[in-house]
Design an enzyme around this catalytic site. Structure first.
Site, PDB file in Angstrom:
ATOM      1  CB  VAL A 181      71.782  46.757  21.115  1.00  0.00           C
ATOM      2  CG1 VAL A 181      72.563  47.698  20.437  1.00  0.00           C
ATOM      3  CG2 VAL A 181      70.551  47.081  22.062  1.00  0.00           C
ATOM      4  N   GLY A 214      65.468  41.922  23.795  1.00  0.00           N
ATOM      5  CA  GLY A 214      66.296  41.512  22.333  1.00  0.00           C
ATOM      6  C   GLY A 214      67.851  41.734  22.456  1.00  0.00           C
ATOM      7  CB  ALA A 217      76.700  53.297  29.846  1.00  0.00           C
ATOM      8  CB  SER A 218      77.082  58.074  32.921  1.00  0.00           C
ATOM      9  OG  SER A 218      77.373  59.033  33.125  1.00  0.00           O
ATOM     10  CE1 TYR A 228      81.235  53.704  40.923  1.00  0.00           C
ATOM     11  CE2 TYR A 228      80.872  55.687  39.636  1.00  0.00           C
ATOM     12  CZ  TYR A 228      80.941  54.040  39.874  1.00  0.00           C
ATOM     13  OH  TYR A 228      81.137  53.008  38.560  1.00  0.00           O
ATOM     14  CG  ASP A 246      84.808  54.469  36.723  1.00  0.00           C
ATOM     15  OD1 ASP A 246      84.900  55.423  35.934  1.00  0.00           O
ATOM     16  OD2 ASP A 246      84.858  54.200  37.648  1.00  0.00           O
TER      17      ASP A 246
END
Length: 608
Positions: A323, A321, A267-268, A527, A252
């Protein structure tokens, strides 16, 4: 060749990806350098995009031209917010115009660290407003504080690395000087992940990765791309589209969230049915820790080499750390994209339909079921029609569904669909899914409704700012749950919210709705959206968080997860031991102690 030399050669090839390959395309970024001036300082999204009351016509409209409802009057929305959420549009709530520089916490400066950063030529700032912008994400609490109060602690300095090597230098200096680092990507966190711990006495660096926004190469043979972690989702898709490619990852927040943030939170996206979640797309990741660099020595699709180190990085939430670079799977842009929608007489048959679609292994790109409150919400956001024919057609559809088919407008629900693939694949999917829907009482509701429902995903977050203008707090939270508990969990959580609202003495009606957004073989993501007017409530933030915590307890008691894709952060870490066991938490702490014994990455996420 000695083993060490051979390994170094492999690493060089991993980075360069064999420049003599004709299907490896090296790219040059065309992405704007700064997004901060485009975004709101105290709310969601773009400055030029918002819901507001037009006093001249006494109607709500949405400004800006970035979204389909932009610069349009929403004739049904005023009545909806007044009746459903209880907003008094005649009584806006005053809010401060901004937090003055002199009112912000004074920075803690490690002079030696700053001097060495300056010598390296890496951009940084001590500007108070730049520090404030990166002191928060987008939880209700954080935005409420921005509008009504002040933060106890904010970053002391903002640093913009330009590449992996810059990050390595910054982290090395932070270890030498005992300086804390909080990585900052798109700033869209809804878990309190980038908030500064008030007890931190060391200098805090906000390490803003926004300048690390390049696609370094695209390999069409392997269907992969090497991308810097600071790139924003919509920029990534736009740049890949120049090569006829996409990732298909659409959370979203994809307009504002970063690739590195997706990895750090597991995440998706809305189209995960076809493209997978971030862990399915990730081929290789490079991360800088206080103990050095983590990466694998090859780009293979799978390897059996003990526990997967990528799983330590995925969901690490900035605790281990930064990414810096990600090799991600890419795919050709689908030739056919089509929307659809289905109306159901109530929520339960809609859930049954989704489960059957999954059981038959059918994969629309997106398939989301909205409950009745969200169904009416979507219709309330429909702009005024300039066509008499269109208005008449809408009325005829309503008559057919409610009077001829007998659907109750107070129970109806809708599934929105997005199909992607070849034309024949899309047509076959449509035919089979609509046939399944018919078995559960579903009626096709048209492509326009599906498209509008999908696009409203991007504007729904702007509603909260309108609510805060009129004394309403709101938030969304999500979970995943087995199929056989979806309906019970949705009912239990909404009932728990209403009971908690009453127990807190809140007088205005509470809004509690849900939608099923992602489907799996064994369950689904749900959701929830929740809002209430806080007039007469002494401490709206504490009251809201108390109610949401109770809702989270109910989710877990009903068989749901701590989170599906928003992560843990600081907001949900109280439930982590219950979720992964005390032994599991101790395993995570052991990894943290191994790679970051000085707690350089001190954002306080996941655990104390």
């Amino acid at each position: 060749m000695p083993v060490n030399e051979r390994l170094q050669t492999i690493k060089r090839h991993l980075t360069a990806n064999s420049t003599d390959n004709q299907n490896v395309i090296h790219t040059k970024s065309t992405i704007p350098k700064c997004r901060q001036e485009l975004l709101k300082w105290n709310g969601w999204g773009y400055k030029d995009s918002k819901f507001s009351l037009n006093d001249k016509i006494n109607q709500i409209e949405f400004s800006g031209d970035r979204y389909p409802i932009g610069n349009k009057v929403l004739p049904n929305f005023k009545a909806w917010v007044e009746n459903i959420i209880g907003i008094d549009l005649n009584a806006p709530s005053p809010s401060q115009p901004g937090i003055k520089n002199e009112d912000l916490p004074k920075p803690i400066i490690n002079e030696k660290f700053v001097e060495e950063i300056k010598q390296l030529g890496i951009d940084y700032t001590l500007d108070p407003q730049d520090r404030l912008f990166r002191a928060h994400g987008h939880t209700m609490r954080e935005i409420f504080i921005l509008r009504e109060s002040n933060f106890e602690r904010i970053p002391d300095i903002v640093i913009w690395p330009r590449c992996h090597d810059d990050v390595a230098s910054i982290v090395r200096l932070a270890v030498e000087q005992n300086v804390a680092i909080i990585p900052f990507g798109g700033g869209t966190s809804v878990s309190g992940a980038v908030e500064c711990p008030p007890t931190e006495q060391r200098m805090i660096v906000s390490l803003d990765t926004s300048q690390m926004n390049r696609i370094l190469w695209v390999n069409k043979d392997n269907n992969t791309a090497l991308v810097e972690a600071g790139i924003i989702g919509q920029d990534l898709e736009r740049e890949l589209s120049k090569f006829g490619l996409c990732t298909g990852h659409e959370p979203d927040s994809c307009e504002f969230s970063s690739l590195g943030g997706w990895v750090a939170t597991r995440a998706s996206g809305m189209k995960k049915n076809i493209y997978g979640n971030i862990e399915d797309m990730l081929v290789h990741v490079k991360m800088v820790t206080p103990k050095g660099e983590i990466q694998k020595n090859c780009q293979v699709p799978r390897m059996s080499s003990g526990p997967d180190i990528h799983q330590f990085i995925l969901g690490s939430e900035g605790t281990l750390g930064v990414v810096t670079e990600v090799i991600i799977r890419v795919r050709p842009i689908p030739p056919c994209i089509k929307y659809g929608s289905i109306v159901f007489p109530s929520f339960e048959p809609g859930v049954d339909c989704l489960r059957e679609v999954v059981r038959q292994q059918l994969k629309p790109a997106s398939m989301r079921l909205m409950d009745n409150l969200q169904f009416t919400f979507g219709h309330a956001l429909k702009p005024e029609s300039t066509s008499v024919i269109s208005a008449l057609a809408d009325q005829l559809k309503k008559i057919y569904v409610t009077q001829i088919k007998g659907y109750d407008v107070h129970k109806m629900c809708v599934v929105t669909l997005l199909f992607e693939g070849t034309k024949s694949d899309v047509e076959n999917l449509e035919r089979r899914i609509y046939a399944i829907a018919a078995r559960y009482g579903g009626l096709p509701a048209g492509e326009d409704n599906g498209k509008r429902g999908y696009m409203l995903t991007y504007v729904i977050a702007y509603i909260r700012d309108l609510g805060l203008d009129y004394g309403v707090v709101s938030e969304s939270f999500e979970t995943s749950v087995p199929w056989d508990r979806v309906i019970d969990l949705c009912r239990n959580v909404k009932d728990r919210i209403q009971r908690e609202v009453r127990s807190h003495g809140i007088q205005s009606p509470a809004f509690a709705s849900c939608r099923v957004t992602q489907s799996y073989d064994v369950g689904a993501c749900v959701y929830f959206y929740f809002a209430f007017g806080y007039q007469g409530v002494a401490d709206p933030v504490h009251t809201y968080e108390s109610i949401e915590a109770a809702a989270r307890d109910e989710i877990i008691a009903s068989g749901g997860s701590i989170s599906h894709h928003h992560g843990v952060g600081k907001l949900r870490k109280r439930w982590l031991p219950e979720t992964v066991s005390d032994v599991g938490v101790n395993m995570l702490k052991a990894v943290k102690q191994s790679v970051d014994p000085l707690n350089i990455f001190a954002n306080g996420n996941l655990f104390e």
